[in-house]
Design a protein around this motif. Structure first.
Motif, PDB file in Angstrom:
ATOM      1  N   VAL A 231      -0.389   0.872  -4.199  1.00 23.90           N
ATOM      2  CA  VAL A 231       0.231   1.540  -3.057  1.00 23.90           C
ATOM      3  C   VAL A 231       0.006   3.047  -3.151  1.00 23.90           C
ATOM      4  O   VAL A 231      -0.274   3.714  -2.157  1.00 23.90           O
ATOM      5  N   GLY A 234      -3.285   3.816  -1.945  1.00 18.89           N
ATOM      6  CA  GLY A 234      -3.546   3.391  -0.573  1.00 18.89           C
ATOM      7  C   GLY A 234      -3.987   1.943  -0.616  1.00 18.89           C
ATOM      8  O   GLY A 234      -5.072   1.655  -1.110  1.00 18.89           O
ATOM      9  N   VAL A 235      -3.155   1.028  -0.087  1.00 21.30           N
ATOM     10  CA  VAL A 235      -3.446  -0.402  -0.208  1.00 21.30           C
ATOM     11  C   VAL A 235      -4.809  -0.700   0.419  1.00 21.30           C
ATOM     12  O   VAL A 235      -5.094  -0.270   1.528  1.00 21.30           O
ATOM     13  N   LEU A 272       6.248   7.491  -7.133  1.00 15.28           N
ATOM     14  CA  LEU A 272       5.547   6.716  -6.103  1.00 15.28           C
ATOM     15  C   LEU A 272       6.191   6.925  -4.740  1.00 15.28           C
ATOM     16  O   LEU A 272       5.517   7.211  -3.746  1.00 15.28           O
ATOM     17  N   ILE A 273       7.523   6.816  -4.692  1.00 11.99           N
ATOM     18  CA  ILE A 273       8.214   6.918  -3.406  1.00 11.99           C
ATOM     19  C   ILE A 273       8.103   8.337  -2.850  1.00 11.99           C
ATOM     20  O   ILE A 273       7.878   8.534  -1.658  1.00 11.99           O
ATOM     21  N   LEU A 276       4.711   8.844  -1.389  1.00 10.53           N
ATOM     22  CA  LEU A 276       4.566   8.145  -0.117  1.00 10.53           C
ATOM     23  C   LEU A 276       5.301   8.860   1.016  1.00 10.53           C
ATOM     24  O   LEU A 276       4.937   8.735   2.177  1.00 10.53           O
ATOM     25  N   LEU A 277       6.356   9.624   0.662  1.00  9.26           N
ATOM     26  CA  LEU A 277       7.055  10.367   1.705  1.00  9.26           C
ATOM     27  C   LEU A 277       6.160  11.482   2.244  1.00  9.26           C
ATOM     28  O   LEU A 277       6.218  11.836   3.410  1.00  9.26           O
ATOM     29  N   VAL A 278       5.315  12.024   1.368  1.00 10.25           N
ATOM     30  CA  VAL A 278       4.413  13.091   1.795  1.00 10.25           C
ATOM     31  C   VAL A 278       3.153  12.500   2.421  1.00 10.25           C
ATOM     32  O   VAL A 278       2.687  12.933   3.464  1.00 10.25           O
ATOM     33  N   PRO A 280       2.167   8.955   3.684  1.00 11.85           N
ATOM     34  CA  PRO A 280       2.709   7.596   3.877  1.00 11.85           C
ATOM     35  C   PRO A 280       1.711   6.475   3.660  1.00 11.85           C
ATOM     36  O   PRO A 280       2.116   5.337   3.538  1.00 11.85           O
ATOM     37  N   THR A 281       0.424   6.742   3.620  1.00 13.65           N
ATOM     38  CA  THR A 281      -0.503   5.628   3.375  1.00 13.65           C
ATOM     39  C   THR A 281      -1.298   5.843   2.095  1.00 13.65           C
ATOM     40  O   THR A 281      -2.435   5.411   1.979  1.00 13.65           O
ATOM     41  N   GLY A 282      -0.670   6.501   1.124  1.00 13.31           N
ATOM     42  CA  GLY A 282      -1.299   6.628  -0.185  1.00 13.31           C
ATOM     43  C   GLY A 282      -2.235   7.814  -0.269  1.00 13.31           C
ATOM     44  O   GLY A 282      -2.573   8.449   0.735  1.00 13.31           O
ATOM     45  N   ALA A 288      -7.851   1.726   5.571  1.00 11.57           N
ATOM     46  CA  ALA A 288      -6.862   0.678   5.805  1.00 11.57           C
ATOM     47  C   ALA A 288      -6.240   0.821   7.190  1.00 11.57           C
ATOM     48  O   ALA A 288      -5.985  -0.168   7.867  1.00 11.57           O
ATOM     49  N   ALA A 294      -1.103  -3.557   9.774  1.00 10.22           N
ATOM     50  CA  ALA A 294       0.349  -3.647   9.950  1.00 10.22           C
ATOM     51  C   ALA A 294       0.723  -4.158  11.326  1.00 10.22           C
ATOM     52  O   ALA A 294       1.093  -5.244  11.556  1.00 10.22           O
TER      53      ALA A 294
ATOM     54  N   LEU B  92      14.639   6.481   3.675  1.00  7.87           N
ATOM     55  CA  LEU B  92      13.586   6.736   2.695  1.00  7.87           C
ATOM     56  C   LEU B  92      12.333   5.932   3.015  1.00  7.87           C
ATOM     57  O   LEU B  92      11.216   6.433   2.932  1.00  7.87           O
ATOM     58  N   ARG B  96       8.507   6.525   7.831  1.00 10.90           N
ATOM     59  CA  ARG B  96       7.110   6.915   7.924  1.00 10.90           C
ATOM     60  C   ARG B  96       6.142   5.840   7.465  1.00 10.90           C
ATOM     61  O   ARG B  96       4.964   5.896   7.785  1.00 10.90           O
ATOM     62  N   LEU B  97       6.619   4.880   6.685  1.00 10.99           N
ATOM     63  CA  LEU B  97       5.693   3.933   6.082  1.00 10.99           C
ATOM     64  C   LEU B  97       5.331   2.804   7.029  1.00 10.99           C
ATOM     65  O   LEU B  97       6.146   2.355   7.826  1.00 10.99           O
ATOM     66  N   ARG B  98       4.084   2.329   6.901  1.00 15.49           N
ATOM     67  CA  ARG B  98       3.619   1.189   7.669  1.00 15.49           C
ATOM     68  C   ARG B  98       4.265  -0.090   7.142  1.00 15.49           C
ATOM     69  O   ARG B  98       4.706  -0.131   5.996  1.00 15.49           O
ATOM     70  N   GLY B  99       4.282  -1.141   7.971  1.00 13.15           N
ATOM     71  CA  GLY B  99       4.990  -2.370   7.622  1.00 13.15           C
ATOM     72  C   GLY B  99       4.708  -2.917   6.237  1.00 13.15           C
ATOM     73  O   GLY B  99       5.626  -3.241   5.486  1.00 13.15           O
ATOM     74  N   ASP B 100       3.433  -3.034   5.855  1.00 16.33           N
ATOM     75  CA  ASP B 100       3.118  -3.630   4.555  1.00 16.33           C
ATOM     76  C   ASP B 100       3.568  -2.730   3.409  1.00 16.33           C
ATOM     77  O   ASP B 100       4.053  -3.209   2.388  1.00 16.33           O
ATOM     78  N   TYR B 101       3.451  -1.408   3.602  1.00 12.63           N
ATOM     79  CA  TYR B 101       3.926  -0.488   2.570  1.00 12.63           C
ATOM     80  C   TYR B 101       5.438  -0.585   2.441  1.00 12.63           C
ATOM     81  O   TYR B 101       5.981  -0.522   1.340  1.00 12.63           O
ATOM     82  N   MET B 104       6.365  -3.530   0.285  1.00 13.29           N
ATOM     83  CA  MET B 104       6.072  -3.312  -1.136  1.00 13.29           C
ATOM     84  C   MET B 104       7.024  -2.305  -1.762  1.00 13.29           C
ATOM     85  O   MET B 104       7.513  -2.490  -2.873  1.00 13.29           O
ATOM     86  N   VAL B 105       7.287  -1.205  -1.021  1.00 16.44           N
ATOM     87  CA  VAL B 105       8.164  -0.180  -1.577  1.00 16.44           C
ATOM     88  C   VAL B 105       9.590  -0.716  -1.718  1.00 16.44           C
ATOM     89  O   VAL B 105      10.274  -0.418  -2.690  1.00 16.44           O
ATOM     90  N   MET B 112      13.765  -0.945  -9.181  1.00 12.15           N
ATOM     91  CA  MET B 112      14.289   0.334  -9.679  1.00 12.15           C
ATOM     92  C   MET B 112      15.798   0.274  -9.814  1.00 12.15           C
ATOM     93  O   MET B 112      16.363   0.761 -10.787  1.00 12.15           O
TER      94      MET B 112
END
Lengths: 294, 336
Positions: A231, A234-235, A272-273, A276-278, A280-282, A288, A294, B92, B96-101, B104-105, B112
């Motif tokens: 992740v 980037g998946v 990791l989290i 991803l906040l900065v 979002p796709t790795g 991808a 998605a 969190l 912003r994250l796409r569905g698959d991410y 996983m997250v 965690m």
């Protein structure tokens, strides 16, 4: 400072195991759009196959090869006879995730039934230590690192310089277009699962060597680190997965020194989290998204 | 035997409540919350420390803070904490994250959570977990053991009725329609003006509160709670129940929870003891995996599928007009 350096050594060893696993995991995703939660369980299975081989008197390295080959065949069969059929029935992306979860339960507990809950050890001979500055490695760790590096180079050359690699990349970026351009998409998908299974199998045995024990939950626990690496990169991004593996591997071991062992995974996942906040796709965002999964 | 069946009934009611919350997220909205068990755990820990009383330094168990609250407060506070955690995790992960991410997250977040609780023994007694959690009105009622079980089952059923009314009202309301629109096609839902991220955040909060309530009910019944009991694989058991029962159908989900949680995971205790308990556990989990595969292959919609909705007549007439369109076009081209 010295302990930081020596844990950098451990980090590189962890990264060398994480690398084939994360690349295999991400390759399955980019070739078929399946996030395979059963990947860790498949690794465990391969590690136990290698254990049988060592019990039969083979050397650990021959067992590693056989474990990897088992992983490859098992993975290709799973895709052909199970996952591809679900895909043909129109199972959605999330449905497929749940399918692989079920598969993970099946494999993991099958392994538990066959080999029990007690962990087993590989019989290994010759555990000399090599010092490199503050870092020290056992011989087997050096071989594990060499295999990790070898797999990185081999993956790169396969994808970049061979026809099969080109076809895999074509299928990954647009399956329909690849098929209409004459790429045998199903065979290429099979090959991609074969290769990713090979990497998963190798990573499973390497993990067993590095931990010096094999247990039925081993791959499942490691899966989280694989997912984190994939992740982060980037998946579906093979080179991203390599970078992610290195980053997560080193981070895990360094934070174990700075914060203590219990907090190491927490800090790695927190990074990791945050990343991803900065982004979002790795860190290797791009292809991808173009695929629009998605 | 009556005692055992009552225990099983409470477990099933807890499972049904948890599955309704999960169905709101997964069945109605299509959010794949792989951290669902974390919300159950949060509720259980909240209810525990709010009924255990102030931490005693000489005690064998340590937790950062505690109080001794009368009955409805631990359950209500658990729901509030679950909702807040849903807000936090949702902000969190979902924005912003796409569905698959996201999926996983969330899985990583769940693990965690259990690492954090296990790593710090002073926070919630670490990996050993909390024990001897007081049960509501146990000291006041002076009931027999079976009598108290009946009483507790009634309390749990009361909570289940409240949760049912909440999820049912959401399901049939215009909001429910928006949730299903997000599930079916996020881009289309956004295009007609729905804030997809806000909708998902809302179901994270409500679903989180319901999960936490289920956790609170469970913990005050079994009186103990430890990280081993909320391993991330437990989430998959709940997913299995929702899939087998029929995602999107509240009755179906309840049936799924009864089948999977009740008969399947707990009911095997009724079977004669064959071999070692670890083997039985392994067989249970393997059959759970097989059950999910069989259902997703042969009956992906579940035992009781989601009802197909038909709306007012103007949609049907529009559909008829659409169906007549190709015929009209061919007529025109034939003429021209």
């Amino acid at each position: 400072m010295n302990s930081m350096l020596s844990s950098l050594g451990f980090g590189i060893v962890t990264a060398s195991i994480l690398l084939p696993a994360a690349v295999g995991f991400t390759l399955q995703f980019s070739a078929t759009g399946v996030l395979n939660i059963a990947f860790g369980a498949q690794m465990t299975f391969a590690a136990y196959i290698a254990f049988i081989c060592t019990q039969a008197g083979m050397s650990i390295w021959l067992a590693l090869v056989l474990g990897a080959v088992f992983g490859a065949v098992f993975s290709a069969l799973l895709n052909r006879f199970l996952l591809a059929r679900f895909a043909k029935r129109g199972t959605t992306f999330f449905g497929m995730v749940v399918v692989t979860i079920a598969l993970a339960l099946l494999i993991e507990y099958l392994v538990e039934i066959i080999w029990g809950t007690m962990s087993v050890n590989y019989q290994m001979t010759g555990t000399g230590v090599v010092h490199l500055g503050a870092m020290s490695f056992t011989h087997s760790q050096l071989v594990v690192m060499a295999i990790g590096l070898g797999i990185a180079v081999a993956t790169h050359s396969l994808l970049k310089y061979t026809r099969i690699g080109k076809a895999i990349r074509a299928v990954a970026s647009n399956t329909d277009l690849a098929r209409s351009s004459g790429v045998p998409a199903q065979r290429i998908t099979d090959i991609a699962w074969l290769i990713s299974g090979l990497m998963g199998g190798a990573a499973g045995v390497m993990l067993g060597i590095s931990l010096s024990s094999v247990s039925y939950t081993m791959g499942d626990t490691f899966l989280i680190e694989i997912i984190a690496a994939a992740v982060l990169g980037g998946v579906g991004q093979v080179y991203g997965a390599m970078l992610g593996a290195l980053a997560i591997g080193v981070l895990l071991e360094e934070s174990a020194i700075v914060l203590g062992g219990a907090y190491a995974p927490i800090s790695a996942f927190a990074v990791l989290i945050l990343v991803l906040l900065v982004r979002p796709t790795g860190i290797m965002a791009g292809a991808a998204e173009a695929k629009g999964i998605a | 035997m009556a005692y055992y069946l009552l225990t099983l009934a409470v477990y099933v009611v807890v499972g049904v409540i948890a599955c309704w919350g999960l169905n709101l997220q997964f069945g109605d909205t299509g959010v794949l919350n792989f951290a669902y068990i974390l919300f159950v755990a949060a509720g259980a820990y909240t209810a525990s420390i709010l009924s255990l009383g102030h931490p005693n330094s000489s005690s064998y168990q340590h937790y950062f803070w505690g109080a001794h609250m009368p009955w409805p407060i631990p359950w209500l506070a658990a729901a509030v904490v679950g909702g807040l955690l849903g807000l936090l995790v949702g902000l969190l992960v979902l924005r912003r994250l796409r569905g698959d991410y996201q999926a996983m997250v969330l899985l990583v977040v769940s693990i965690m959570g259990s690492y954090i609780v296990s790593a710090d023994p002073g926070f919630l007694n670490g990996g050993v977990g909390l024990a001897l959690i007081p049960q509501p009105f146990k000291g006041v009622l002076h009931l027999s053991q079976v009598g108290y079980e009946v009483f507790y089952l009634a309390l749990a059923l009361l909570a289940a009725a409240v949760v049912f009314e909440v999820v049912r009202r959401i399901h049939i309301s215009p909001l429910g329609r928006v949730l299903r629109a997000v599930r079916e096609n996020e881009a289309a839902a956004a295009a007609v003006g729905h804030n997809v991220a806000a909708v998902k955040l809302l179901v994270m909060v409500i679903g989180g509160a319901i999960a936490a309530l289920a956790g609170a009910i469970e913990v005050q019944f079994i009186a103990a709670w430890a990280p081993a009991g909320w391993d991330y694989t437990e989430t998959f058991g709940l997913f299995a129940a929702v899939i087998v029962g029929g995602r999107g159908n509240l009755g179906g989900v309840a049936l799924g929870a009864l089948l999977v949680q009740g008969l399947f995971l707990e009911g095997t205790v009724l079977l004669p003891n064959i071999g070692n308990p670890a083997l039985i556990g392994a067989i249970q989990w393997m059959s759970l995996g097989a059950l999910i595969l069989i259902f997703l292959y042969f009956r992906p919609q579940g035992v009781l599928p989601e009802r197909r909705r038909t709306y007012s007549s103007d949609i049907t007439t529009r559909r008829n007009r659409m169906a007549a369109l190709p015929a009209a076009l061919t007529r025109r081209s034939a003429r021209g």
